[in-house]
Design a protein around this motif. Sequence first.
Motif, PDB file in Angstrom:
ATOM      1  N   TYR A 180     -37.357 -48.903 -52.115  1.00 48.02           N
ATOM      2  CA  TYR A 180     -38.864 -48.842 -52.531  1.00 48.02           C
ATOM      3  C   TYR A 180     -39.692 -49.316 -51.577  1.00 48.02           C
ATOM      4  CZ  TYR A 180     -35.825 -48.229 -56.802  1.00 48.02           C
ATOM      5  OH  TYR A 180     -35.003 -47.859 -57.814  1.00 48.02           O
ATOM      6  N   GLY A 207     -38.124 -44.842 -54.133  1.00 48.81           N
ATOM      7  CA  GLY A 207     -39.265 -44.728 -55.000  1.00 48.81           C
ATOM      8  C   GLY A 207     -40.593 -45.180 -54.055  1.00 48.81           C
ATOM      9  N   ILE A 233     -37.209 -38.293 -53.104  1.00 48.91           N
ATOM     10  CA  ILE A 233     -37.630 -39.453 -53.825  1.00 48.91           C
ATOM     11  C   ILE A 233     -37.973 -39.050 -55.132  1.00 48.91           C
ATOM     12  CG2 ILE A 233     -39.693 -41.286 -53.524  1.00 48.91           C
ATOM     13  CD1 ILE A 233     -39.948 -40.277 -50.682  1.00 48.91           C
ATOM     14  N   GLU A 235     -39.041 -41.497 -57.764  1.00 53.55           N
ATOM     15  CA  GLU A 235     -39.928 -42.219 -58.449  1.00 53.55           C
ATOM     16  C   GLU A 235     -41.125 -42.310 -57.852  1.00 53.55           C
ATOM     17  OE1 GLU A 235     -39.168 -45.811 -60.773  1.00 53.55           O
ATOM     18  OE2 GLU A 235     -36.932 -45.680 -60.160  1.00 53.55           O
ATOM     19  N   TRP A 267     -37.142 -52.968 -60.658  1.00 51.75           N
ATOM     20  CA  TRP A 267     -36.174 -52.086 -59.727  1.00 51.75           C
ATOM     21  C   TRP A 267     -35.130 -53.082 -59.456  1.00 51.75           C
ATOM     22  CZ3 TRP A 267     -41.005 -50.402 -56.475  1.00 51.75           C
ATOM     23  CH2 TRP A 267     -41.497 -49.132 -56.979  1.00 51.75           C
TER      24      TRP A 267
END
Length: 267
Positions: A180, A207, A233, A235, A267
């Motif tokens: 992320y 994300g 991707i 999120e 997450w």
Amino acid sequence: MKLTVLVDNNTFIDKYFYGEPGLSFYIEDGTEKILLDTGYSNLFIRNAKKLGIDLSALTKVVISHGHDDHTGGLPHLLEHFDTSSFEVITHPDTFAEKRRGDLLTGSPVSEETMREKTRLHLSKDPIKISDHITFLGQIPITQEFEQRPEMDTRKTPEGYVPDFILEDSALVFETDAGIYIITGCSHAGICNICAYAKELFKKPILGIIGGWHMKKMDERAEKTIRFMKNEGISEMYPCHCTSFAVKAAVHQVIPVHEVGVGLKIEW
């Protein structure tokens, strides 16, 4: 990992916090308590108090870049907390004086003061700051449509020079499944940041949360959206310096989550 938005341009309906044109995230990863940026004022402290977050327990402070909407809260951080208890991580150019004509646009706190009052760690290279979070350091430019913008001027020993915000950086949170991206303003280019993170970690990007510094739909925005779609991707939390027009266009391809002060993500 837990992330809470302390400062953003927006606040949620029926959530009684204040917003301002700045950014600050509070992040927990195991025993590490990390502050990414300090917004424009003391607002990050006021909102943290309302959210029940104890900033005196911070272990790390990361500054994404030197602009005052991300460093403006530093004087309040130095005034209200025992700064010897945490480490400050950022790029070596972050505290350089920045100007737009007569207007100061950089950090209100100098590097000298930060060295005197904190444990300052300056690095152009990636640094692992917790079990799963890495500071990326200086971002290389790899996407032809995302060249570094020239914004204002930066003071050097030779005088004032055009500022290309070389210090702009981001954080990466790594999981077994993927990574992320957590950004401040993405002056280095959100796709350059993603490409560098993917190169370092060899994992898919799951994300993104943070500012993209994109204000209008143009060719660059269209190519950015295409990049995100191709990367798969899923999120998306664009905020701060990302316009409604850009968010709306992204939402047509990848669902965009609302971001505002008080948002909590795990997450």
